[in-house]
Design an enzyme around this catalytic site. Structure first.
Site, PDB file in Angstrom:
ATOM      1  N   TYR A  48       0.472  -1.178  -0.002  1.00 16.45           N
ATOM      2  CA  TYR A  48      -0.429  -0.141   0.035  1.00 16.45           C
ATOM      3  C   TYR A  48       1.191   1.442   0.149  1.00 16.45           C
ATOM      4  CZ  TYR A  48      -3.782   3.466   1.670  1.00 16.45           C
ATOM      5  OH  TYR A  48      -4.299   4.340   2.016  1.00 16.45           O
ATOM      6  N   ASP A  62      -0.993  15.864   6.944  1.00 17.12           N
ATOM      7  CA  ASP A  62      -1.813  14.817   6.122  1.00 17.12           C
ATOM      8  C   ASP A  62      -2.619  15.701   5.872  1.00 17.12           C
ATOM      9  OD1 ASP A  62      -3.285  12.756   3.952  1.00 17.12           O
ATOM     10  OD2 ASP A  62      -4.131  11.792   5.564  1.00 17.12           O
ATOM     11  N   ASP A  89      -3.031   5.406  -2.545  1.00 21.27           N
ATOM     12  CA  ASP A  89      -3.983   6.209  -1.173  1.00 21.27           C
ATOM     13  C   ASP A  89      -3.687   7.293  -2.347  1.00 21.27           C
ATOM     14  OD1 ASP A  89      -4.896   8.781  -0.268  1.00 21.27           O
ATOM     15  OD2 ASP A  89      -3.961   7.916   1.214  1.00 21.27           O
ATOM     16  N   ASP A  91      -6.156   9.718  -2.869  1.00 22.41           N
ATOM     17  CA  ASP A  91      -7.085  11.222  -1.651  1.00 22.41           C
ATOM     18  C   ASP A  91      -7.510  11.911  -2.839  1.00 22.41           C
ATOM     19  OD1 ASP A  91      -4.928  11.484   0.221  1.00 22.41           O
ATOM     20  OD2 ASP A  91      -3.805  13.211  -0.129  1.00 22.41           O
ATOM     21  N   HIS A 116      -7.221   4.096  -4.491  1.00 20.31           N
ATOM     22  CA  HIS A 116      -8.772   4.761  -3.958  1.00 20.31           C
ATOM     23  C   HIS A 116      -9.163   6.026  -4.073  1.00 20.31           C
ATOM     24  CE1 HIS A 116      -7.286   5.982  -0.290  1.00 20.31           C
ATOM     25  NE2 HIS A 116      -6.621   4.373  -0.099  1.00 20.31           N
ATOM     26  N   GLU A 118     -11.857   9.408  -1.894  1.00 22.85           N
ATOM     27  CA  GLU A 118     -12.490   9.321  -1.084  1.00 22.85           C
ATOM     28  C   GLU A 118     -13.452  10.756  -1.355  1.00 22.85           C
ATOM     29  OE1 GLU A 118      -9.022  11.894   1.866  1.00 22.85           O
ATOM     30  OE2 GLU A 118      -8.278  10.212   0.996  1.00 22.85           O
ATOM     31  N   CYS A 126      -6.970  14.009   7.963  1.00 22.09           N
ATOM     32  CA  CYS A 126      -6.527  12.616   8.028  1.00 22.09           C
ATOM     33  C   CYS A 126      -7.885  11.633   8.748  1.00 22.09           C
ATOM     34  CB  CYS A 126      -5.808  12.429   8.722  1.00 22.09           C
ATOM     35  SG  CYS A 126      -5.521  10.701   9.954  1.00 22.09           S
ATOM     36  N   ARG A 161     -13.615   5.272  -1.246  1.00 19.74           N
ATOM     37  CA  ARG A 161     -13.383   5.814  -0.015  1.00 19.74           C
ATOM     38  C   ARG A 161     -14.225   6.292   0.404  1.00 19.74           C
ATOM     39  NH1 ARG A 161      -8.138   8.035   3.962  1.00 19.74           N
ATOM     40  NH2 ARG A 161      -9.210   9.394   4.961  1.00 19.74           N
ATOM     41  N   GLU A 191     -13.107   3.534   5.828  1.00 17.21           N
ATOM     42  CA  GLU A 191     -12.937   4.560   6.877  1.00 17.21           C
ATOM     43  C   GLU A 191     -13.723   4.868   8.337  1.00 17.21           C
ATOM     44  OE1 GLU A 191     -10.439   4.197   7.753  1.00 17.21           O
ATOM     45  OE2 GLU A 191      -8.875   6.862   7.259  1.00 17.21           O
ATOM     46  N   ASN A 213      -9.161  -0.195   7.328  1.00 11.05           N
ATOM     47  CA  ASN A 213      -8.678   0.533   7.807  1.00 11.05           C
ATOM     48  C   ASN A 213      -7.852  -0.264   8.959  1.00 11.05           C
ATOM     49  OD1 ASN A 213      -5.894   1.942   8.269  1.00 11.05           O
ATOM     50  ND2 ASN A 213      -7.039   3.371   7.744  1.00 11.05           N
TER      51      ASN A 213
END
Length: 298
Positions: A48, A62, A89, A91, A116, A118, A126, A161, A191, A213
């Site tokens: 990942y 983040d 990831d 974002d 992914h 989101e 985060c 996500r 998430e 996660n």
């Protein structure tokens, strides 16, 4: 030596096959390419690339400050050295739907097996912190349709996500997930779900692979891989585990070095030169170099 011996297409097919099979795919986050090599040697099913780790490695929080170019560069470095599928990831897709479409193609070119996207508003946070804001469902649906429509390899996995469980509640998050699947998402990332009971409800609410996660110091109870498999989870990520372990060791080492004036008391906690060279396949490089240096043309 030098590069992976498999193509991105082969790794994407392997990821798809793994998602279709029974059992849990475990993907630790690789803070760098060397860690990706070690993840494979330890017997995990995938690697990942965590946005939180890419940010922290650049000494940034983040909160959506990293760019597509930075994430893609790290992805390319990692896919170069591992035969395992790599999930990235991405974002919020680094912009509007057109940017999300470009993100998918850039990560395809970087060798990723999937990514992914989101449903947070920008600037994102985060997923395990307070203050998150989720986008309207229809906005995320447009983003996903753009991303799915942009991919050139149908085996590239587009995962949606949702951060809604901590904002709008679990039922709303499941409703969002269903809408995202209808928009073409191949997998759902739930998430910041709190524990096994919520995971079980989420699993029952969707009919595509489910990712959870298991990050430390967050909203989610740390559930074992065996229990996650029993709950029907398809993929688990450990995004920041290796980074936290490494940086914790760095902090301890610096304190000891500053206090004692020598690293002598730390040596038995270090990866040895021999262990490092084994991971790097140092002997193969040396043998290759000798074969080239000793080559005599006809």
């Amino acid at each position: 030596m030098l590069h992976t011996t498999t193509t991105p297409a082969v790794r994407r097919r392997a990821f798809r096959d793994g998602l279709a099979a029974d059992g849990l795919l475990r993907l630790p986050g690789a803070p760098n390419p060397l860690a990706a090599r070690m993840i494979a040697e330890a017997g995990f099913e995938g690697v990942y690339v965590s946005g939180a780790v890419v940010s922290a490695d650049l000494a940034l929080p983040d909160v959506g400050l990293t760019t597509l170019s930075e994430v893609a560069a790290r992805t390319t470095q990692i896919t170069r050295v591992t035969d395992l599928p790599v999930l990235v990831d991405a974002d919020t897709g680094f912009g509007e739907p057109l940017s999300a479409a470009r993100t998918v193609q850039v990560l395809e070119d970087a060798g990723a097996a999937g990514c992914h996207l989101e449903d947070q508003e920008n600037p994102k946070r985060c997923g395990h912190l307070a203050g998150k804001v989720v986008r309207p469902v229809e906005d995320m649906v447009r983003t996903l349709r753009a991303a799915v429509g942009a991919r050139r390899d149908p085996d590239f996995v587009v995962c949606a996500r949702t951060d809604a469980a901590a904002v709008e509640g679990l039922d709303a998050a499941i409703d969002r997930a269903r809408a995202y699947v209808d928009a073409g998402a191949d997998m759902v990332f739930a998430e910041a779900v709190s524990g096994p009971a919520d995971i079980a409800r989420f699993r029952a609410g969707i009919d595509v692979p489910l990712l959870v996660n298991m990050t430390e110091f967050g909203r989610s109870e740390l559930v074992s891989a065996t229990q996650l498999a029993d709950l029907g989870v398809d993929v688990v990520i450990y995004p920041v585990t290796l980074f936290r372990l490494a940086m914790g060791a760095v902090a301890d080492g610096l304190r000891a070095l500053a206090a004692e004036g020598t690293q002598a008391g730390l040596v038995d906690r270090m990866q040895t030169r021999e262990q490092l060279y084994e991971v790097l396949d140092y002997d193969a490089y040396a043998a290759f170099d000798d074969s080239v240096a000793d080559f005599r043309g006809a």
